[in-house]
Design a protein around this motif. Structure first.
Motif, PDB file in Angstrom:
ATOM      1  N   ARG A 220      32.470  37.257  39.025  1.00  0.00           N
ATOM      2  CA  ARG A 220      33.344  36.407  39.830  1.00  0.00           C
ATOM      3  C   ARG A 220      32.585  35.381  40.665  1.00  0.00           C
ATOM      4  N   ASP A 221      31.302  35.619  40.908  1.00  0.00           N
ATOM      5  CA  ASP A 221      30.538  34.654  41.703  1.00  0.00           C
ATOM      6  C   ASP A 221      29.960  33.528  40.860  1.00  0.00           C
ATOM      7  N   VAL A 222      29.919  33.690  39.531  1.00  0.00           N
ATOM      8  CA  VAL A 222      29.284  32.673  38.681  1.00  0.00           C
ATOM      9  C   VAL A 222      30.242  32.052  37.664  1.00  0.00           C
ATOM     10  N   ARG A 223      31.415  32.635  37.462  1.00  0.00           N
ATOM     11  CA  ARG A 223      32.364  32.118  36.477  1.00  0.00           C
ATOM     12  C   ARG A 223      33.775  32.043  37.077  1.00  0.00           C
ATOM     13  N   ARG A 224      33.839  31.479  38.280  1.00  0.00           N
ATOM     14  CA  ARG A 224      35.098  31.430  39.031  1.00  0.00           C
ATOM     15  C   ARG A 224      36.202  30.698  38.258  1.00  0.00           C
ATOM     16  N   ASP A 225      35.945  29.476  37.826  1.00  0.00           N
ATOM     17  CA  ASP A 225      36.974  28.675  37.164  1.00  0.00           C
ATOM     18  C   ASP A 225      37.434  29.325  35.866  1.00  0.00           C
ATOM     19  N   GLU A 226      36.487  29.865  35.118  1.00  0.00           N
ATOM     20  CA  GLU A 226      36.819  30.471  33.836  1.00  0.00           C
ATOM     21  C   GLU A 226      37.689  31.719  34.027  1.00  0.00           C
ATOM     22  N   ARG A 232      45.359  33.211  34.657  1.00  0.00           N
ATOM     23  CA  ARG A 232      46.626  32.488  34.470  1.00  0.00           C
ATOM     24  C   ARG A 232      47.186  32.725  33.067  1.00  0.00           C
ATOM     25  N   LEU A 233      46.314  32.796  32.052  1.00  0.00           N
ATOM     26  CA  LEU A 233      46.781  33.051  30.691  1.00  0.00           C
ATOM     27  C   LEU A 233      47.430  34.427  30.581  1.00  0.00           C
ATOM     28  N   PHE A 234      47.008  35.359  31.417  1.00  0.00           N
ATOM     29  CA  PHE A 234      47.612  36.684  31.434  1.00  0.00           C
ATOM     30  C   PHE A 234      48.769  36.790  32.436  1.00  0.00           C
ATOM     31  N   GLY A 235      49.219  35.654  32.936  1.00  0.00           N
ATOM     32  CA  GLY A 235      50.399  35.643  33.789  1.00  0.00           C
ATOM     33  C   GLY A 235      50.158  36.054  35.220  1.00  0.00           C
ATOM     34  N   ILE A 236      48.916  36.081  35.647  1.00  0.00           N
ATOM     35  CA  ILE A 236      48.601  36.433  37.035  1.00  0.00           C
ATOM     36  C   ILE A 236      48.825  35.182  37.876  1.00  0.00           C
ATOM     37  N   ASP A 237      49.859  35.185  38.694  1.00  0.00           N
ATOM     38  CA  ASP A 237      50.302  33.941  39.338  1.00  0.00           C
ATOM     39  C   ASP A 237      50.051  33.898  40.840  1.00  0.00           C
ATOM     40  N   ASP A 238      49.189  34.748  41.371  1.00  0.00           N
ATOM     41  CA  ASP A 238      48.883  34.693  42.801  1.00  0.00           C
ATOM     42  C   ASP A 238      48.398  33.295  43.187  1.00  0.00           C
ATOM     43  N   ALA A 239      48.936  32.766  44.279  1.00  0.00           N
ATOM     44  CA  ALA A 239      48.521  31.440  44.728  1.00  0.00           C
ATOM     45  C   ALA A 239      47.068  31.437  45.181  1.00  0.00           C
ATOM     46  N   ASP A 240      46.611  32.538  45.743  1.00  0.00           N
ATOM     47  CA  ASP A 240      45.226  32.671  46.185  1.00  0.00           C
ATOM     48  C   ASP A 240      44.345  32.917  44.960  1.00  0.00           C
ATOM     49  N   ALA A 241      43.485  31.956  44.641  1.00  0.00           N
ATOM     50  CA  ALA A 241      42.659  32.060  43.439  1.00  0.00           C
ATOM     51  C   ALA A 241      41.760  33.289  43.471  1.00  0.00           C
ATOM     52  N   ASP A 242      41.230  33.628  44.638  1.00  0.00           N
ATOM     53  CA  ASP A 242      40.354  34.792  44.733  1.00  0.00           C
ATOM     54  C   ASP A 242      41.106  36.083  44.409  1.00  0.00           C
ATOM     55  N   VAL A 243      42.341  36.169  44.854  1.00  0.00           N
ATOM     56  CA  VAL A 243      43.154  37.348  44.552  1.00  0.00           C
ATOM     57  C   VAL A 243      43.455  37.408  43.060  1.00  0.00           C
ATOM     58  N   ALA A 244      43.791  36.262  42.479  1.00  0.00           N
ATOM     59  CA  ALA A 244      44.096  36.230  41.046  1.00  0.00           C
ATOM     60  C   ALA A 244      42.892  36.678  40.223  1.00  0.00           C
ATOM     61  N   MET A 245      41.707  36.185  40.577  1.00  0.00           N
ATOM     62  CA  MET A 245      40.494  36.583  39.840  1.00  0.00           C
ATOM     63  C   MET A 245      40.182  38.057  40.015  1.00  0.00           C
ATOM     64  N   ALA A 246      40.401  38.564  41.210  1.00  0.00           N
ATOM     65  CA  ALA A 246      40.133  39.978  41.463  1.00  0.00           C
ATOM     66  C   ALA A 246      41.116  40.873  40.722  1.00  0.00           C
ATOM     67  N   ARG A 247      42.338  40.391  40.542  1.00  0.00           N
ATOM     68  CA  ARG A 247      43.342  41.177  39.825  1.00  0.00           C
ATOM     69  C   ARG A 247      43.089  41.216  38.327  1.00  0.00           C
ATOM     70  N   LEU A 248      42.424  40.194  37.776  1.00  0.00           N
ATOM     71  CA  LEU A 248      42.244  40.117  36.323  1.00  0.00           C
ATOM     72  C   LEU A 248      41.622  41.387  35.737  1.00  0.00           C
ATOM     73  N   PRO A 249      40.500  41.887  36.256  1.00  0.00           N
ATOM     74  CA  PRO A 249      39.933  43.112  35.665  1.00  0.00           C
ATOM     75  C   PRO A 249      40.884  44.302  35.743  1.00  0.00           C
ATOM     76  N   VAL A 250      41.691  44.381  36.806  1.00  0.00           N
ATOM     77  CA  VAL A 250      42.642  45.474  36.937  1.00  0.00           C
ATOM     78  C   VAL A 250      43.733  45.362  35.875  1.00  0.00           C
ATOM     79  N   VAL A 251      44.247  44.156  35.660  1.00  0.00           N
ATOM     80  CA  VAL A 251      45.273  43.929  34.645  1.00  0.00           C
ATOM     81  C   VAL A 251      44.732  44.281  33.255  1.00  0.00           C
TER      82      VAL A 251
END
Length: 329
Positions: A220-226, A232-251
């Motif tokens: 998450r510290d080196v591939r933030r945008d990716e 987003r492709l997995f439908g994670i729609d949190d407005a806070d980008a950091d929260v969305a990225m953190a949720r991705l591995p859980v999803v």
């Protein structure tokens, strides 16, 4: 002619080397001399996941130590890849899920791997893998989108029409992932998964799946945008980008668990006492370790392995949302 899954196609690639040369496959580990004759190959995959029909490598198990090794050369790319989704319609659901996770891993890993401009080519003028480019990332992104839509349904669908639609979607996803990683290459997920397979004899899709969420959590510290794009492709729609990225591995971990695959190394039968050996074996797959886009590869590998054994992800403690239904994403 190779008809079957990735193991069959990789075996055929090995035969394309050993038959004309009259030599064992061990003699081709490492760089293959350009004068070495290679038979042309026609590949017809019956699973949607490995992408071997469009890639330059044959992945084999060394029987002396159960470690997976790669025989790589661009001439091992099949001359013709005949991809007919109907070949996958009779694939059992568990095998379809295992192969589909492999396709998703290929797409995500190649999407976040080392840039081509920074890739270590060594002294090879024509390497099989050479880092990501805008073109490989385009294929990877489309593969990830298709996996988010079809992977779960390819495993769970009972309606024939829905099953066919999902299997067709995953056939496209697998090919697009291969067109990405077949040039860009892979890194830590596969590197560690090979070591896990050496200790457990679990399937390739399973060992990839168990590692994928924890590797992404460490990026998450080196591939933030990716990672945000994948979220987003997995439908994670949190407005806070950091929260969305953190949720991705859980999803992704939830998706993997829903497919009946273990989500921790402990559940795979790995003992805590084996973790240091596992990390060392994974780092020994240098062609993948050197492509991991972090400044501290050895430390990250060690942290990833520990997290994967205990099942700890960054978002777990503050989890405030239920798992997403990725089937509807």
């Amino acid at each position: 002619i190779a008809l079957g899954g990735g193991s069959n196609i990789d075996l055929a690639k090995a035969l394309c080397l050993t038959l004309p040369a009259g030599a064992t496959i061990r003699s081709f580990i490492g760089r293959i001399d350009s004068a070495t004759p290679v038979l042309p190959l026609v590949a017809m995959p019956t699973t949607a996941g490995t992408g071997s029909e469009a890639t330059p490598g044959a992945i084999l198990v060394d029987p002396d130590n159960a470690t997976k090794i790669a025989v790589m050369d661009n001439r091992l790319r099949p001359a013709i890849a005949l991809i007919d989704p109907e070949f996958t319609f009779t694939c059992p659901p568990r095998v379809a899920a295992d192969a589909g996770i492999d396709a998703l891993t290929h797409a995500i890993e190649s999407y976040v791997t080392m840039d081509a401009a920074a890739f270590d080519f060594g002294d090879d003028p024509d390497p099989g893998y050479s880092g990501r480019t805008a073109l490989t990332m385009l294929f990877a992104r489309e593969s990830i989108r298709l996996c988010a839509e079809h992977l779960r349904r390819s495993h769970t669908a009972t309606d024939p029409v829905a099953m066919r639609e999902a299997r067709v979607g995953m056939s496209h996803a697998s090919l697009y992932a291969a067109m990405s990683y077949g040039s860009a290459g892979l890194n830590a997920v596969h590197g560690i998964a090979y070591a896990v397979a050496g200790l457990t004899d679990l399937s390739h899709g399973t060992t990839n799946a168990v590692m994928l969420p924890y590797v992404l959590d460490a990026l998450r510290d080196v591939r933030r945008d990716e990672l945000l794009t994948i979220a987003r492709l997995f439908g994670i729609d949190d407005a806070d980008a950091d929260v969305a990225m953190a949720r991705l591995p859980v999803v992704l971990r939830d998706l993997i668990g829903a497919l009946g695959v273990p989500v921790t190394l402990e559940a795979c039968g790995i003992r805590e006492a084996d973790l240091d050996t596992l990390t060392r074996d994974a780092l020994a797959v240098t062609r993948l370790a050197k492509a991991f886009p972090v400044p501290d590869v050895a430390q990250r590998y060690a942290r990833i392995v520990r997290s994967a054994w205990s099942g700890e992800l960054s978002f777990d403690e503050g989890r405030a949302h239920p798992p997403l239904d990725v089937q509807a994403a």
